[in-house]
Design a protein around this motif. Structure first.
Motif, PDB file in Angstrom:
ATOM      1  N   ARG A 103       0.836  -1.195   0.000  1.00  0.00           N
ATOM      2  CA  ARG A 103       0.000   0.000   0.000  1.00  0.00           C
ATOM      3  C   ARG A 103       0.871   1.245   0.000  1.00  0.00           C
ATOM      4  O   ARG A 103       1.838   1.298   0.762  1.00  0.00           O
ATOM      5  N   GLU A 118      -2.451   7.455  -5.280  1.00  0.00           N
ATOM      6  CA  GLU A 118      -3.518   6.548  -5.693  1.00  0.00           C
ATOM      7  C   GLU A 118      -3.056   5.587  -6.783  1.00  0.00           C
ATOM      8  O   GLU A 118      -2.229   5.942  -7.612  1.00  0.00           O
ATOM      9  N   ASP A 146      -5.963   1.039  -4.355  1.00  0.00           N
ATOM     10  CA  ASP A 146      -5.030   1.164  -3.227  1.00  0.00           C
ATOM     11  C   ASP A 146      -5.720   1.142  -1.874  1.00  0.00           C
ATOM     12  O   ASP A 146      -5.126   0.764  -0.882  1.00  0.00           O
ATOM     13  N   HIS A 147      -7.003   1.549  -1.836  1.00  0.00           N
ATOM     14  CA  HIS A 147      -7.656   1.580  -0.527  1.00  0.00           C
ATOM     15  C   HIS A 147      -8.536   0.355  -0.280  1.00  0.00           C
ATOM     16  O   HIS A 147      -9.255   0.283   0.706  1.00  0.00           O
TER      17      HIS A 147
END
Ligand code: ATP
Ligand code: MG
Length: 231
Positions: free
Chosen positions: A56, A61, A70-71
């Motif tokens: 991460r 992004e 990514d989230h």
């Protein structure tokens, strides 16, 4: 221009106090082959791991086909990877206990594809990469170049939107390395994948459509939407 398949924007990543990536913008479009170059230790593998969702970012992004990954949770990222990405690792990670064809069909089996269909797709790709006759050998019975071809076949077998290849020919002699690369590019054209390829070799970069240089934690990618500058 074709659609952007994979995009990293303003990516930052540190290991402890060591700031490796300090604002990286990069994008790869459908059907494009981009060579990622830069000195040893400059963060190329780190960048590939961020783009694949294996790591991460601290900031920035990652978008795959226009959607942020990514989230996502660990589980969602690994599912996304399995479905839409192919990865050829710098130090290889085929399963030694399996045969060549079993290694190549593995992503399809994990995606729940039936054995016969998976076998057919794997065999077609092995054929394209010139190692169909090695299908039933175990990994310790094939050469380094042949096993890299198998790794390329495995990365492409599920027709991923993008393939990330981390110096796939690093351990090979120049001629063999170029052949593997040539096969990777041909196979990617066949499946229509976007390819981002790490390499130190200018000869290898010449197989790519364009190259981007990672230096001092940043990339100046003229085709990316925004080009970040160091503070
Ligand atoms: N897991 C980790 N923990 C701590 N530091 C790391 C880790 N992985 C990489 N690094 C450090 O981050 C920097 C970038 O490493 P990275 O592997 O991304 O470089 P690279 O450009 O791929 O190098 P090479 O061309 O040698 O493969 C290096 O200084 C490395 O020592
Ligand atoms: Mg590396």
């Amino acid at each position: 221009m074709s659609e952007v398949v994979l995009r990293g924007s303003a990516l930052r990543h540190s290991y402890g106090i060591q700031e490796v990536l300090r604002g990286v913008d990069v994008e790869v479009r459908a059907g494009e082959v981009v060579a990622l170059m830069g000195p040893s230790g400059s963060g190329k593998s780190t960048l590939l791991h961020l783009l694949a969702g294996l790591l991460r970012p601290d900031a920035g992004e990652v978008e795959l086909r226009g959607e942020r990954i990514d989230h996502l949770s660990e589980g969602e990222r690994s599912r996304t990877r399995l479905e839409h990405l192919g990865f050829v690792f710098q130090f290889g990670d085929l399963v030694p206990e399996l045969t060549v064809v079993e290694n190549v069909e593995l992503p399809l089996r994990l995606l729940g594809r039936r054995r016969g269909a998976a076998r057919r797709a794997a065999t077609e790709l092995l054929d394209l990469l010139g190692i169909a006759d090695l299908a039933d050998r175990r990994l310790h019975e094939v050469s380094g170049g042949e096993s890299q071809r198998a790794a390329v076949a495995r990365a492409l077998v599920h027709s991923p939107a993008a393939v990330l290849a981390d110096e796939p020919t690093g351990a090979l002699d120049t001629i063999t390395g170029e052949r593997v690369l040539e096969a990777l590019v041909a196979a990617a054209r066949h499946t229509g994948a976007a390819v981002l390829l790490v390499t130190h070799e200018l000869t290898v970069a010449s197989w790519a459509g364009r190259d981007v240089q990672l230096r001092d934690g940043t990339i100046r990618d003229p085709s990316a939407a925004t080009v970040r500058r160091l503070p």
